[in-house]
Design a protein around this motif. Structure first.
Motif, PDB file in Angstrom:
ATOM      1  N   VAL A 193       0.845  -1.203   0.000  1.00 47.78           N
ATOM      2  CA  VAL A 193       0.000   0.000   0.000  1.00 47.78           C
ATOM      3  C   VAL A 193       0.874   1.244   0.000  1.00 47.78           C
ATOM      4  O   VAL A 193       0.651   2.191  -0.758  1.00 47.78           O
ATOM      5  N   ALA A 194       1.915   1.231   0.843  1.00 47.25           N
ATOM      6  CA  ALA A 194       2.794   2.390   0.951  1.00 47.25           C
ATOM      7  C   ALA A 194       3.462   2.664  -0.397  1.00 47.25           C
ATOM      8  O   ALA A 194       3.489   3.810  -0.871  1.00 47.25           O
ATOM      9  N   ALA A 195       3.981   1.592  -1.016  1.00 50.42           N
ATOM     10  CA  ALA A 195       4.721   1.780  -2.259  1.00 50.42           C
ATOM     11  C   ALA A 195       3.829   2.327  -3.362  1.00 50.42           C
ATOM     12  O   ALA A 195       4.145   3.331  -4.002  1.00 50.42           O
ATOM     13  N   PHE A 196       2.685   1.670  -3.564  1.00 47.74           N
ATOM     14  CA  PHE A 196       1.836   2.097  -4.674  1.00 47.74           C
ATOM     15  C   PHE A 196       1.079   3.372  -4.338  1.00 47.74           C
ATOM     16  O   PHE A 196       0.728   4.150  -5.230  1.00 47.74           O
ATOM     17  N   GLY A 197       0.861   3.610  -3.036  1.00 47.61           N
ATOM     18  CA  GLY A 197       0.254   4.865  -2.629  1.00 47.61           C
ATOM     19  C   GLY A 197       1.181   6.026  -2.941  1.00 47.61           C
ATOM     20  O   GLY A 197       0.760   7.068  -3.457  1.00 47.61           O
ATOM     21  N   ALA A 198       2.467   5.833  -2.637  1.00 44.97           N
ATOM     22  CA  ALA A 198       3.448   6.870  -2.923  1.00 44.97           C
ATOM     23  C   ALA A 198       3.473   7.176  -4.413  1.00 44.97           C
ATOM     24  O   ALA A 198       3.578   8.344  -4.821  1.00 44.97           O
ATOM     25  N   LEU A 199       3.338   6.148  -5.195  1.00 51.41           N
ATOM     26  CA  LEU A 199       3.347   6.330  -6.647  1.00 51.41           C
ATOM     27  C   LEU A 199       2.176   7.217  -7.079  1.00 51.41           C
ATOM     28  O   LEU A 199       2.318   8.083  -7.936  1.00 51.41           O
ATOM     29  N   LEU A 200       1.019   6.995  -6.447  1.00 45.41           N
ATOM     30  CA  LEU A 200      -0.158   7.768  -6.823  1.00 45.41           C
ATOM     31  C   LEU A 200      -0.008   9.230  -6.396  1.00 45.41           C
ATOM     32  O   LEU A 200      -0.515  10.130  -7.046  1.00 45.41           O
ATOM     33  N   GLN A 201       0.698   9.450  -5.267  1.00 45.28           N
ATOM     34  CA  GLN A 201       0.922  10.820  -4.804  1.00 45.28           C
ATOM     35  C   GLN A 201       1.983  11.512  -5.641  1.00 45.28           C
ATOM     36  O   GLN A 201       1.851  12.678  -6.004  1.00 45.28           O
ATOM     37  N   GLN A 202       3.079  10.780  -5.912  1.00 46.69           N
ATOM     38  CA  GLN A 202       4.187  11.375  -6.654  1.00 46.69           C
ATOM     39  C   GLN A 202       4.457  10.545  -7.905  1.00 46.69           C
ATOM     40  O   GLN A 202       5.288   9.646  -7.898  1.00 46.69           O
ATOM     41  N   PRO A 203       3.764  10.887  -8.984  1.00 43.74           N
ATOM     42  CA  PRO A 203       3.831  10.049 -10.184  1.00 43.74           C
ATOM     43  C   PRO A 203       5.237   9.899 -10.754  1.00 43.74           C
ATOM     44  O   PRO A 203       5.511   8.926 -11.457  1.00 43.74           O
ATOM     45  N   TRP A 204       6.123  10.864 -10.449  1.00 41.65           N
ATOM     46  CA  TRP A 204       7.480  10.734 -11.026  1.00 41.65           C
ATOM     47  C   TRP A 204       8.155   9.455 -10.544  1.00 41.65           C
ATOM     48  O   TRP A 204       9.127   8.990 -11.138  1.00 41.65           O
ATOM     49  N   LEU A 205       7.659   8.849  -9.467  1.00 42.82           N
ATOM     50  CA  LEU A 205       8.267   7.615  -8.946  1.00 42.82           C
ATOM     51  C   LEU A 205       8.211   6.471  -9.952  1.00 42.82           C
ATOM     52  O   LEU A 205       8.842   5.433  -9.757  1.00 42.82           O
TER      53      LEU A 205
END
Lengths: 231, 491
Positions: free
Chosen positions: B199-211
């Motif tokens: 959740v943390a990993a893919f959540g971060a992706l949704l917040q910061q798409p550059w990831l």
């Protein structure tokens, strides 16, 4: 031993084998020669009841091969790789064949003894499956398995093909001594005119499915054959 | 150059004997493909509803994300078991004046358009439209999808690299499967939360798409790893994973008691053990033991009878069905050997029969725990066991005489349609429908227990008369032997 009568094999409209009559007496050694497509292998397959003849029949010791399994007990054969059970080691394969003929492990070892030279240390105790051997070595396994039961009739298709020169000479001597010792009837096809005339006392030339010549081997046979095949 | 290579590959696929199947097989195959495609699509379309029902206190996207890490791990393990390497395809070009790096790029890129990589798009894309776009907008949703695709490709290339390194060692695959299973267990026990991490990993992706560059860099990394490895090892003997290891012959002495039939059984067991395709078929049969769970856990099925009979027949007979559908084609490579040796067809047929019976008994014993779902399940499974032993074993042998296609044993059996003919599907019908047909009249008379008894009785009769039945089957095989032998000789 073998009696072929009015044997015809035709696929749709091409006739691949058409032999009105062929008689093979017990103890004969017969070499079958002919170019590719002459029908040698098809004839062998009909002798072994692997192909159903269009017409005619093959009898072995007076019994039609298609109607009885009796011939399987005294006939050894090797035509191609499909006669090998290639996921076994050679030892397992010999054991399997030996078991079918009621041979003990000791019998098998003893009967493989004459093959020592031919095997050249490359067949037994290799800890490999037959499928991982070279074509030549697979052939050696097949020939040994065919001869293992000391059959009264031995049928080999192209036994010299894929073998190195030393192995060819060893095999030639081996076949001759098997014939002398056990009186095996042999039916051998070959493209090597030299070897086949040395092993066989009778040569049959097949062309387009028909027997065109049938002769006893003399010192002139090789020249006659070479003359025949020179076009 | 790429175009020519691709063209040749297409020709190879189109002209392979497996592709030129009969119309019936293609139709049935097409039906299966559409069925599964629809299944996955609906999973994607209704996924967010299902997830919000199971986990009402979080958004479906978060729930979905939480399973992604586990999904990719399972994906990797299943690839080890199922996916094959396309590397050998370049062997015919190695001696031709074609640039080596082009060949390597070709073989690597060619691995991308495969079922393994694109199947999950059927789930991901509809889910994206239904759950991600409304929450985060199209742009971020596309980034999310892209990163999932990149991770899939990473798995693809990780597999190619490691499968070549480790060869296809089943023990390592098992170890990997155990490791992933262990991680999932830890997650389940709340020792280590894979799901939270996911959740943390893919959540971060949704917040910061550059990831998204992280999986991109990962993909470039594994691609280059493969590329460098292949460039350095572009020799058939080095890229070809076949490894000839020393083998010990063995005797299986306990089977000698059964005489020549025992020898044939030993031969066949070795055949199964020493070829990839029958071996993976055994594995699949093991998985099919769990097939019952799909039905037994569902009240609707558990209250009826018909479906349970189907499951019972299928579960207790799965190894026999799987293996038996290709009898005698398993031995197509050495059928001539069997025909010219002193083995009677009856012995041959009996050897098959004596392999089927223990397999059915073994599976029945292994599935005894299904009795926990009720004595009815136990009753049906025991009747099915009898029916499989007495009747279906003979039906399998009856249809065996139609198998005239040569079988290639060196490839795995999953998704392997080589040698599959229409008769395979036809034979399933009497075996499944037979017992149901026996059962139906009793069901109408409202005495279903008697119907189960009738199934068991049919099986028992088959067992009592097995000698006569086997003789009939042997005769049938004998009559067809020239056709079979001719078919098996065709490569």
């Amino acid at each position: 031993m073998i009696e072929v009568k009015d044997l015809v094999k035709a696929y749709s409209d091409t006739t691949v084998v058409n032999i009105p009559s062929l008689h093979i007496a017990a103890g004969e050694t017969i070499g079958l020669v002919g170019n590719n497509g002459a029908g040698k292998t098809t004839l062998f397959r009909m002798l072994l009841d692997l192909v159903r003849p269009t017409k005619g029949a093959v009898t072995s010791k007076g019994i039609a091969v298609a109607h009885s399994d009796a011939w399987k007990h005294y006939t050894g054969s090797h035509l191609d790789e499909s006669f090998l059970i290639d996921y076994l080691t050679p030892e397992e394969y010999f054991k399997f064949i030996g078991d079918l003929h009621g041979l003990s492990t000791g019998d098998i070892q003893e009967r493989l003894q004459p093959f020592t030279d031919l095997f050249n240390g490359e067949i037994l105790q290799q800890r490999k499956y037959i499928r991982d051997f070279s074509k030549g070595n697979q052939k050696k396994v097949g020939i040994a398995a065919a001869a293992l039961s000391h059959p009264e009739l031995l049928i080999l298709d192209e036994p010299f093909a894929n073998l190195d020169p030393s192995s060819q000479i060893r095999l030639k001597n081996l076949l001759r001594s098997l014939h002398e010792q056990y009186g095996m009837t042999m039916l051998i096809s070959s493209h090597d005119l030299n070897h086949v005339t040395e092993v066989c006392k009778r040569i049959v030339i097949l062309e387009k499915g028909q027997i065109v010549q049938d002769m006893q081997t003399t010192e002139n046979t090789l020249q006659a054959l070479e003359a025949y095949f020179t076009v | 150059m790429f175009g020519t290579l691709l063209n040749l590959q297409l020709k190879q696929a189109r002209r392979s004997p497996a592709y030129q199947k009969s119309l019936v097989v293609n139709i049935i195959l097409g039906f299966f493909i559409i069925y599964f495609a629809l299944l996955f699509l609906s999973l994607g379309f209704f996924g967010h509803k299902i997830l919000s029902e199971i986990y009402p206190d979080q958004s479906p996207l978060v729930s979905f994300n939480s399973f992604l890490l586990i999904y990719f791990l399972i994906d990797l393990v299943s690839r080890f078991m199922l996916q094959d390497l396309p590397v050998l395809a370049i062997q015919p070009y190695l001696h031709l004046p074609v640039k080596r790096n082009k060949l390597v790029h070709f073989v690597l890129l060619r691995s991308i358009p495969s079922v393994f990589n694109l199947l999950m798009l059927l789930v991901f894309v509809p889910f994206m439209f239904r759950a991600v776009v409304p929450e985060h907008g199209t742009g971020i949703a596309l980034v999310w999808l892209t990163s999932l695709l990149l991770l899939t490709f990473i798995n693809n290339f990780i597999l190619i690299y490691f499968k070549r390194q480790l060869t296809s060692n089943p023990k390592l695959t098992l170890l990997l499967a155990l490791a992933v299973g262990g991680l999932m267990l830890l997650d389940y026990l709340h020792v280590l939360s894979l799901r939270q991490f996911s959740v943390a990993a893919f959540g971060a992706l949704l917040q910061q798409p550059w990831l998204v560059v992280v999986p991109l860099l990962g993909l470039i990394g594994v691609y280059l790893l493969n590329y460098r490895f292949l460039m350095q090892h572009l020799y058939p003997e080095e890229i070809y994973v076949k490894k000839v290891s020393a083998v010990e012959g063995n005797d299986m002495a306990f089977l000698n008691r059964f005489g020549d039939t025992g020898k044939l059984i030993a031969l066949e067991l070795k055949l199964i053990w020493r070829h990839k395709r029958p071996k993976s078929m055994v594995m699949i049969s093991a998985f099919l033991l769990f097939y019952g769970l799909i039905f037994y856990t569902n009240k609707v099925y558990l209250e009826g009878w018909g479906m349970l009979i189907f499951v019972g027949i299928f579960v207790t007979g799965s190894p026999m069905f799987n293996y038996g559908q290709f009898v005698p084609a398993w031995q197509s490579a050495h059928y001539d050997a069997l025909l010219t040796r002193p083995i009677t067809t009856y012995q041959y047929v009996k050897a098959k029969y004596l392999m089927f019976i223990p397999s059915i008994l073994l599976v029945t014993v292994l599935t005894l725990p299904y009795a926990l779902f009720g004595s009815k399940v136990l009753l049906i499974n025991l009747a099915s066991c009898l029916f499989n032993m007495g009747v279906n074993s003979i039906v399998v042998l009856y249809f065996a005489a139609l198998n005239k296609d040569r079988l290639d044993l060196s490839n795995g059996s999953a998704f392997n349609w080589q040698g599959v003919g229409a008769s395979k599907f036809v034979m399933m019908l009497p075996m499944i429908l037979g017992p149901v047909a026996l059962f139906l009249p009793f069901s109408f008379m409202d005495i279903p227990q008697w119907g189960i008894f009738a199934i068991a009785l049919a099986g028992a009769l088959g067992l009592i008369f097995h000698r006569q039945l086997l003789q009939l089957m042997a005769k049938r095989l004998e009559e067809r032997k020239y056709t079979l032998a001719a078919g098996f000789r065709q490569h």
